[in-house]
Structure formats: C-alpha cells, structure tokens
Write an enzyme that holds these catalytic residues in place. Sequence first.
Site, PDB file in Angstrom:
ATOM      1  N   ARG A 149       0.842  -1.188   0.000  1.00 13.48           N
ATOM      2  CA  ARG A 149       0.000   0.000   0.000  1.00 13.48           C
ATOM      3  C   ARG A 149       0.882   1.245   0.000  1.00 13.48           C
ATOM      4  O   ARG A 149       2.027   1.198   0.469  1.00 13.48           O
ATOM      5  CB  ARG A 149      -0.910   0.024   1.234  1.00 13.48           C
ATOM      6  CG  ARG A 149      -1.832  -1.174   1.377  1.00 13.48           C
ATOM      7  CD  ARG A 149      -2.632  -1.069   2.680  1.00 13.48           C
ATOM      8  NE  ARG A 149      -3.572  -2.169   2.847  1.00 13.48           N
ATOM      9  CZ  ARG A 149      -3.306  -3.300   3.504  1.00 13.48           C
ATOM     10  NH1 ARG A 149      -2.117  -3.458   4.070  1.00 13.48           N
ATOM     11  NH2 ARG A 149      -4.207  -4.259   3.608  1.00 13.48           N
ATOM     12  N   LYS A 173      -2.309  -2.297   7.924  1.00 14.89           N
ATOM     13  CA  LYS A 173      -3.491  -1.815   8.630  1.00 14.89           C
ATOM     14  C   LYS A 173      -3.558  -2.429  10.024  1.00 14.89           C
ATOM     15  O   LYS A 173      -3.210  -3.587  10.221  1.00 14.89           O
ATOM     16  CB  LYS A 173      -4.749  -2.178   7.845  1.00 14.89           C
ATOM     17  CG  LYS A 173      -4.922  -1.364   6.560  1.00 14.89           C
ATOM     18  CD  LYS A 173      -6.248  -1.663   5.910  1.00 14.89           C
ATOM     19  CE  LYS A 173      -6.484  -0.783   4.699  1.00 14.89           C
ATOM     20  NZ  LYS A 173      -7.800  -1.042   4.066  1.00 14.89           N
ATOM     21  N   HIS A 247      -2.791   2.308  -5.780  1.00 14.13           N
ATOM     22  CA  HIS A 247      -3.460   1.024  -5.561  1.00 14.13           C
ATOM     23  C   HIS A 247      -3.576   0.224  -6.856  1.00 14.13           C
ATOM     24  O   HIS A 247      -3.709  -1.003  -6.817  1.00 14.13           O
ATOM     25  CB  HIS A 247      -4.838   1.248  -4.940  1.00 14.13           C
ATOM     26  CG  HIS A 247      -5.062   0.445  -3.700  1.00 14.13           C
ATOM     27  ND1 HIS A 247      -4.273   0.573  -2.574  1.00 14.13           N
ATOM     28  CD2 HIS A 247      -5.978  -0.515  -3.401  1.00 14.13           C
ATOM     29  CE1 HIS A 247      -4.699  -0.283  -1.648  1.00 14.13           C
ATOM     30  NE2 HIS A 247      -5.719  -0.941  -2.122  1.00 14.13           N
ATOM     31  N   ARG A 250      -0.849  -2.226  -6.912  1.00 12.96           N
ATOM     32  CA  ARG A 250      -1.122  -3.331  -5.981  1.00 12.96           C
ATOM     33  C   ARG A 250      -2.150  -4.289  -6.590  1.00 12.96           C
ATOM     34  O   ARG A 250      -1.976  -5.505  -6.536  1.00 12.96           O
ATOM     35  CB  ARG A 250      -1.632  -2.733  -4.663  1.00 12.96           C
ATOM     36  CG  ARG A 250      -1.968  -3.724  -3.560  1.00 12.96           C
ATOM     37  CD  ARG A 250      -2.208  -2.915  -2.288  1.00 12.96           C
ATOM     38  NE  ARG A 250      -2.988  -3.608  -1.304  1.00 12.96           N
ATOM     39  CZ  ARG A 250      -2.486  -4.408  -0.358  1.00 12.96           C
ATOM     40  NH1 ARG A 250      -1.189  -4.656  -0.323  1.00 12.96           N
ATOM     41  NH2 ARG A 250      -3.268  -4.980   0.535  1.00 12.96           N
ATOM     42  N   HIS A 273      -4.061  -9.078   3.698  1.00 12.08           N
ATOM     43  CA  HIS A 273      -5.506  -9.062   3.906  1.00 12.08           C
ATOM     44  C   HIS A 273      -5.880  -9.907   5.115  1.00 12.08           C
ATOM     45  O   HIS A 273      -5.419 -11.047   5.244  1.00 12.08           O
ATOM     46  CB  HIS A 273      -6.229  -9.616   2.674  1.00 12.08           C
ATOM     47  CG  HIS A 273      -6.230  -8.678   1.507  1.00 12.08           C
ATOM     48  ND1 HIS A 273      -6.442  -9.084   0.208  1.00 12.08           N
ATOM     49  CD2 HIS A 273      -6.046  -7.335   1.441  1.00 12.08           C
ATOM     50  CE1 HIS A 273      -6.385  -8.045  -0.592  1.00 12.08           C
ATOM     51  NE2 HIS A 273      -6.152  -6.982   0.122  1.00 12.08           N
ATOM     52  N   TYR A 282      -9.637 -10.632  -6.755  1.00  9.58           N
ATOM     53  CA  TYR A 282      -8.672 -10.707  -7.851  1.00  9.58           C
ATOM     54  C   TYR A 282      -8.859 -11.965  -8.690  1.00  9.58           C
ATOM     55  O   TYR A 282      -8.442 -12.002  -9.847  1.00  9.58           O
ATOM     56  CB  TYR A 282      -7.239 -10.633  -7.301  1.00  9.58           C
ATOM     57  CG  TYR A 282      -6.996  -9.334  -6.574  1.00  9.58           C
ATOM     58  CD1 TYR A 282      -6.926  -8.130  -7.272  1.00  9.58           C
ATOM     59  CD2 TYR A 282      -6.892  -9.296  -5.185  1.00  9.58           C
ATOM     60  CE1 TYR A 282      -6.746  -6.935  -6.612  1.00  9.58           C
ATOM     61  CE2 TYR A 282      -6.710  -8.098  -4.524  1.00  9.58           C
ATOM     62  CZ  TYR A 282      -6.628  -6.926  -5.240  1.00  9.58           C
ATOM     63  OH  TYR A 282      -6.460  -5.745  -4.570  1.00  9.58           O
TER      64      TYR A 282
END
Length: 301
Positions: A149, A173, A247, A250, A273, A282
Amino acid sequence: MKISDAADAYLRHVADVRRLAPATVRAYRSDLADLAETCDDAELATVDLEQLRDWLWRAVQRGDSRATIARRTAAVRGFFAWATEEGAMTADPSLRLVAPKRGRTLPKVATADVLAGVLQRLATVAAEGDPLALRDHAVLELLYGAAVRVSELCGLDLDDVDRDRRTLRVLGKGSKERVVPFGLPALRAVEAYLVRGRPALAVRGDGTGEASALFVGARGGRLGSRAVYSLVSRELGPEMGAGVGPHALRHSAATHLLDGGADLRAVQEILGHASLGTTQIYTHVSSERLTASYRLAHPRA
C-alpha cells in the site's frame, strides 16, 4: 451526554484500542460530526432509528455513493454499539439500520506489458543519474514488485529493507507487521537510488528526524503519499486513464500473481488481507481475462 462528546470518546476508542487505520478514523469523525449536526447535537440517549434513517436518506439524496452510505452505516452502528456497551444508552437504535448492498467493483488492472513499458521508461530516465528519477523508479518498482500500500511504502525505513533476502518489513493496517518479498528489478532500482539518489536528496533536509526514511522528497523529508499519487498518475495515467493511483499497482501485482499460478493464500499473505474474501476479488479479474481469451480463441466459443 451530547452526541459530539460521545463521538469524541468513541473515536479515541477506535484509534487507541481497536487501532483502526487513521484514514478510517478520519472518515468516521466526519460521519459522526455530520450526524451530530443533523440531530442538532442532541442528547445521545434521545436518538432513535427514524432519525438515523433520515440521516442516511439525506446522504442518498445528496448523491453519496453506495460505498459511502455503507461506511456511514458502519460508523453509526459501531458508535451506538459501543455507547450501549458503555452504558450511555439503554438500547441500541442502530440495530435495525440497514445499509444498501455494495456493488462489487473490479479493480483497475494494467497488463504486464504496459507496466513493463512504464518501468523500462523510468529506468532509462533514472540511468542518467537524476536523484528524483532514481527515487521515482524505485518507488514504482516496489509498489508493483512488493504489492504494498502507499502508506506502507511511505512508512518504510532504511532498516526495513533486507537486500540479501529481497524482503520488506512493512507495517500494515491495524499496525500489523508482515514481511513481503520483492524481485530483482526492484532490488536493482532500490540499490541505485540508495547509492546515487537518496544521498543527494537527504542533504536537502534540516535533519529533523527523517534520517531513517527510505524514501525522501525533494526537500529531504519523508516522502508523502500525495507525492506518490502524483507520480503514479503522471506515469500510468496515459495508459490507464485519469484518476489512477498507487493502488492500481497493488491490484495489478495481485492479479498477475494469480494469473501466474500463485496460491490464493500466499497472495493473501503478501497483500496483508485479514480475510481471504478480500483477496478473492482478484480471482474475478483473472477469470474475466480467461473468459475473454477463450471467446477470442476457441472455435466453439
């Protein structure tokens, strides 16, 4: 207790205890401030379901997107659930508040050939030795090569890069740390930047705490996300259209990994994730390409 006072306490809770991302906390702050204004900053205990529905309906009439409405719903549901647990309310009025279903939007993905062309062009410019060009090449190589990110990239320190193992230690995150691999082209770009680019940029700073930053800006301070957005827009915009951001690299990396046969769980780990379901979007991108190829090539398609 007024709505605004309770909101301040809740935002401290989600930032310090639940450790939500700063961007999420900022969005929730805006949502709850809007709720307080709509309700004339009434006493928290007087807010009911009809007021919450009216607040959401105003956002719909204003033209807010489904994603924004869904986030606003999540913000107030979390807020009132917390307030009820804390004893500020006897009943949670948001329990029956329903957000509209979010439409699934497939991410923008650049082809491997497009990205190879962009990165080769950057490498050619960087070879002339300009410090900013060396940095920009390394930034894009890592965004794509490590699928990080933009916030993770800007937060990298020098000692987060293991050049021998070709890995990065990133803080994702929720302050979750992970180690991600990157390839030889990115390693070469980073090494060229560290030898010939960063020293020239770092001396422009005032020495106030940015000595550890991997990527620095034109004035010697830590590189910010806004500068990275501008860089990606400038370099990828002509290929992918207006509004493209970091992004996209990514997204492209994740899709290309799956196209190349990478295991979905491995891609989940690389991307950081929490849920496999987030990574699975994806697979839809990859299957769309597969279907397009089938229709073009198969005689019975």
